[in-house]
Design a protein around this motif. Structure first.
Motif, PDB file in Angstrom:
ATOM      1  N   PHE A  52       7.461  -6.149 -27.956  1.00  0.00           N
ATOM      2  CA  PHE A  52       6.465  -6.406 -26.925  1.00  0.00           C
ATOM      3  C   PHE A  52       6.683  -5.472 -25.729  1.00  0.00           C
ATOM      4  CE2 PHE A  52       5.439  -8.648 -22.954  1.00  0.00           C
ATOM      5  CZ  PHE A  52       4.078  -8.871 -23.130  1.00  0.00           C
ATOM      6  N   HIS A  53       7.932  -5.373 -25.260  1.00  0.00           N
ATOM      7  CA  HIS A  53       8.242  -4.516 -24.113  1.00  0.00           C
ATOM      8  C   HIS A  53       8.018  -3.044 -24.451  1.00  0.00           C
ATOM      9  CE1 HIS A  53       9.597  -7.679 -21.535  1.00  0.00           C
ATOM     10  NE2 HIS A  53      10.606  -8.024 -22.324  1.00  0.00           N
ATOM     11  N   LEU A  54       8.413  -2.630 -25.643  1.00  0.00           N
ATOM     12  CA  LEU A  54       8.234  -1.227 -26.032  1.00  0.00           C
ATOM     13  C   LEU A  54       6.752  -0.880 -26.151  1.00  0.00           C
ATOM     14  CD1 LEU A  54      11.098  -0.833 -28.659  1.00  0.00           C
ATOM     15  CD2 LEU A  54      11.000   0.162 -26.365  1.00  0.00           C
ATOM     16  N   ASN A  55       5.974  -1.785 -26.704  1.00  0.00           N
ATOM     17  CA  ASN A  55       4.527  -1.539 -26.813  1.00  0.00           C
ATOM     18  C   ASN A  55       3.863  -1.491 -25.441  1.00  0.00           C
ATOM     19  OD1 ASN A  55       4.301  -1.215 -29.591  1.00  0.00           O
ATOM     20  ND2 ASN A  55       4.198  -3.419 -29.934  1.00  0.00           N
ATOM     21  N   ASN A  56       4.292  -2.360 -24.532  1.00  0.00           N
ATOM     22  CA  ASN A  56       3.753  -2.318 -23.167  1.00  0.00           C
ATOM     23  C   ASN A  56       4.089  -0.994 -22.490  1.00  0.00           C
ATOM     24  OD1 ASN A  56       2.587  -4.833 -23.259  1.00  0.00           O
ATOM     25  ND2 ASN A  56       4.249  -5.860 -22.176  1.00  0.00           N
ATOM     26  N   ALA A  57       5.323  -0.549 -22.650  1.00  0.00           N
ATOM     27  CA  ALA A  57       5.752   0.714 -22.046  1.00  0.00           C
ATOM     28  C   ALA A  57       4.949   1.874 -22.625  1.00  0.00           C
ATOM     29  CB  ALA A  57       7.243   0.931 -22.278  1.00  0.00           C
ATOM     30  N   ARG A  58       4.766   1.872 -23.922  1.00  0.00           N
ATOM     31  CA  ARG A  58       3.998   2.928 -24.592  1.00  0.00           C
ATOM     32  C   ARG A  58       2.567   2.965 -24.067  1.00  0.00           C
ATOM     33  NH1 ARG A  58       0.591   2.654 -28.186  1.00  0.00           N
ATOM     34  NH2 ARG A  58       1.072   0.546 -28.831  1.00  0.00           N
ATOM     35  N   ALA A  59       1.969   1.791 -23.925  1.00  0.00           N
ATOM     36  CA  ALA A  59       0.593   1.713 -23.433  1.00  0.00           C
ATOM     37  C   ALA A  59       0.502   2.190 -21.982  1.00  0.00           C
ATOM     38  CB  ALA A  59       0.074   0.279 -23.559  1.00  0.00           C
TER      39      ALA A  59
END
Length: 85
Positions: free
Chosen positions: A34-41
């Motif tokens: 979840f955190h990695l996807n948020n950062a990527r976005a």
């Protein structure tokens, strides 16, 4: 970007899997994703690899003294840190 998102990106940039990062940080693998996807976005990139490039380019190594070996976080001696770049 949140501190946790940056922390997850940092560990990911060191080659750790989401499962390993979860163990290191004491959170679930799903939460790490979840955190990695948020950062990527937030960075506006299509892949995790693209997200960690800025960390390596600016030498953002807040955790340069640590490495996860699959069971625990190990400290890296200063002389080994300089050799790793």
């Amino acid at each position: 970007m949140s501190p946790r998102e940056l922390e997850c990106l940092e560990w990911s940039s060191r080659g750790n899997s989401a499962g390993d990062i979860g163990i290191i940080l004491g959170i679930t693998e799903r939460t790490v994703c979840f955190h990695l996807n948020n950062a990527r976005a937030k960075l506006g990139v299509g892949s995790l690899r693209q997200a960690v490039v800025p960390l390596t380019e600016v030498k953002f190594r807040t955790l340069s003294c640590c490495r996860f070996d699959g069971h625990r976080v190990k400290l890296i001696p200063p002389c080994a840190r300089t050799q790793q770049g």
